[in-house]
Design an enzyme around this catalytic site. Structure first.
Site, PDB file in Angstrom:
ATOM      1  N   ARG A   9     -23.440   5.144 -15.101  1.00 41.11           N
ATOM      2  CA  ARG A   9     -23.035   4.219 -14.037  1.00 41.11           C
ATOM      3  C   ARG A   9     -22.268   3.043 -14.620  1.00 41.11           C
ATOM      4  NH1 ARG A   9     -26.148   0.162 -12.718  1.00 41.11           N
ATOM      5  NH2 ARG A   9     -28.096   1.302 -13.012  1.00 41.11           N
ATOM      6  N   TYR A  14      -4.538  -0.733   7.653  1.00 32.49           N
ATOM      7  CA  TYR A  14      -5.250   0.547   7.711  1.00 32.49           C
ATOM      8  C   TYR A  14      -6.566   0.355   8.465  1.00 32.49           C
ATOM      9  CZ  TYR A  14      -8.298   4.281   6.018  1.00 32.49           C
ATOM     10  OH  TYR A  14      -9.195   5.305   5.937  1.00 32.49           O
ATOM     11  N   ASP A  30      -2.553  -3.473  -1.319  1.00 28.74           N
ATOM     12  CA  ASP A  30      -2.898  -2.055  -1.253  1.00 28.74           C
ATOM     13  C   ASP A  30      -1.609  -1.284  -1.533  1.00 28.74           C
ATOM     14  OD1 ASP A  30      -3.397   0.591  -0.503  1.00 28.74           O
ATOM     15  OD2 ASP A  30      -4.806   0.012   1.073  1.00 28.74           O
ATOM     16  N   LYS A  69      -4.986   9.783  -2.783  1.00 27.79           N
ATOM     17  CA  LYS A  69      -3.670  10.036  -2.219  1.00 27.79           C
ATOM     18  C   LYS A  69      -2.662  10.436  -3.305  1.00 27.79           C
ATOM     19  CE  LYS A  69      -5.580   8.707   1.692  1.00 27.79           C
ATOM     20  NZ  LYS A  69      -6.818   7.997   1.338  1.00 27.79           N
TER      21      LYS A  69
END
Length: 395
Positions: A58, A111, A184, A209
């Site tokens: 982690r 978004y 972004d 993406k």
């Protein structure tokens, strides 16, 4: 070699950075592809004697470290961090910067997932927001609350209306108010646009993406210029634990290697499709920053290498025609998401942006969004032409 050192040595070689940054051949075996380290824990050479800084997956993983080094180098940043999703990256950055009582400025057509996080999750934590057209600098300045606004959140191009904001100008507005500018950069990718070099303080990606590029992984990333902000983000990344698995990191690294060649084809295909749409009588408006008629064409040409693979448009016969069109295409698959090698079509008001229906950020019901892939441009054009020509009269 750290991201900054690598980027400086190969300052003009984006493709070189994409293939090599953080991915030196494995010293033990000579493997030229970064290994997938599946271990959840790492042996220590005595208490606190960490090998390479790794103790628990982690907190850090060698495959993730390779990806984070590569991401930072691509964006010309100091610190890169990988997350389990783009929204996890967004959430971590917002919580690193904002406190209860703070204020955030977001795009008027942000978004839907970003709007939902800020308006319905962080609002309960006491963070307020104002949505504004970030292409209007006077309106953006007017929305700033001196001493309270901590962050200007920018998307450029925006999702789904493909508005283009001037990153350098927005950085000046934010910094004059003592705020940070986050961009972004998912739609553009670091191949087309590098916001940190234009004055932004942080860059966010959905690596699902264009960076991943093959619709087979979910992930996110944040890259920053300030090492102190990077330290705060690293703490929250570990404390909250929204980290990607090593195989997911490996998939994104693999995708990054071909980012430039894929984006070149995405952009070329999108230009052809946008031109086709602009000439079709069933289409009312085309949103594509590569068209000279687009309001943001000049700014996009200044700050982007090319204009991207996303195209949105509205249909003259309204929402029913938009929904019918989404059902008529064959190569353009009806699906959410974007940025993969395959072409996708969607109806934002019913799908990706359903969370902003009846809000100030609601998108037109007659809007269709395309993620133009890398198939044969002629085949894509024929598919879309056939679907448009076959729309029911008065649909």
């Amino acid at each position: 070699m750290h991201a900054k050192e690598f980027a400086e040595e190969f300052a003009d070689g984006f493709e070189t950075i994409a293939i090599h940054a953080g991915q030196e051949p494995d010293p033990g075996t000579g493997a030229v592809v970064a290994p997938i380290h599946l271990s959840s824990t790492f042996a220590q050479d005595g208490v606190g004697g960490l090998r390479g800084g790794f103790e628990y997956a982690r907190s850090g993983n060698p495959t993730r470290a390779a990806l984070e080094t590569c991401l930072a180098a691509l964006e010309r940043g100091q610190v890169g961090l990988a997350f389990s999703a783009g929204m996890a990256a967004t959430d971590t950055l917002l919580r690193a910067v904002c406190r209860p009582g703070d204020h955030v400025i977001i795009p008027a057509d942000a978004y839907g997932g970003t709007y939902r996080l800020i308006a319905r999750v962080l609002a309960e934590w006491g963070v307020e927001h104002t949505s504004v057209d970030l292409t209007d600098l006077d309106a953006t300045r007017a929305a700033v609350r001196p001493g309270v606004t901590r962050l200007v959140w920018c998307e450029t191009p925006t999702n789904p209306l493909l508005s283009v904001a001037d990153i350098a100008a927005l950085a000046s507005v934010a910094h004059d108010a003592g705020a940070l500018l986050a961009v972004d950069n998912t739609f553009a990718s670091p191949y087309l646009q590098q916001p940190l070099t234009l004055g932004a303080d942080a860059v966010v990606h959905s690596t699902t993406k264009y960076l991943g590029g093959h619709s087979d992984v979910v992930g996110g990333a944040v890259v920053v210029s300030d090492p102190e902000l990077g330290t705060r983000l690293r703490f929250l990344q570990n404390a909250a634990g929204a980290v990607p698995g090593p195989f997911d990191c490996w998939l994104v690294l693999r995708g990054i290697k071909t980012l430039s060649v894929r984006m070149d084809r995405n952009c070329a295909n999108a230009r052809l499709i946008a031109t086709l749409l602009a000439a079709h009588p069933a289409v009312a408006t085309v949103y594509y920053p590569g068209l000279p008629s687009h309001a943001g064409y000049g700014i996009a040409a200044k700050q982007m290498r090319d204009f991207g693979g996303m195209v949105s448009f509205t249909l003259r016969d309204g929402p029913r025609a938009a929904i019918e069109l989404c059902a008529r295409t064959r190569l353009f698959t009806l699906a959410e998401s974007l940025g993969g090698v395959e072409s996708l079509i969607e109806h934002p008001a019913s799908m990706t942006h359903a969370s902003v229906v009846d809000s100030p950020l609601a998108v037109p019901a007659e809007l269709v969004r395309l993620s133009v892939g890398i198939e044969s441009a002629d085949d894509l054009a024929a598919d879309l032409q056939r679907a448009l020509d076959g729309l029911s009269p008065g649909a």
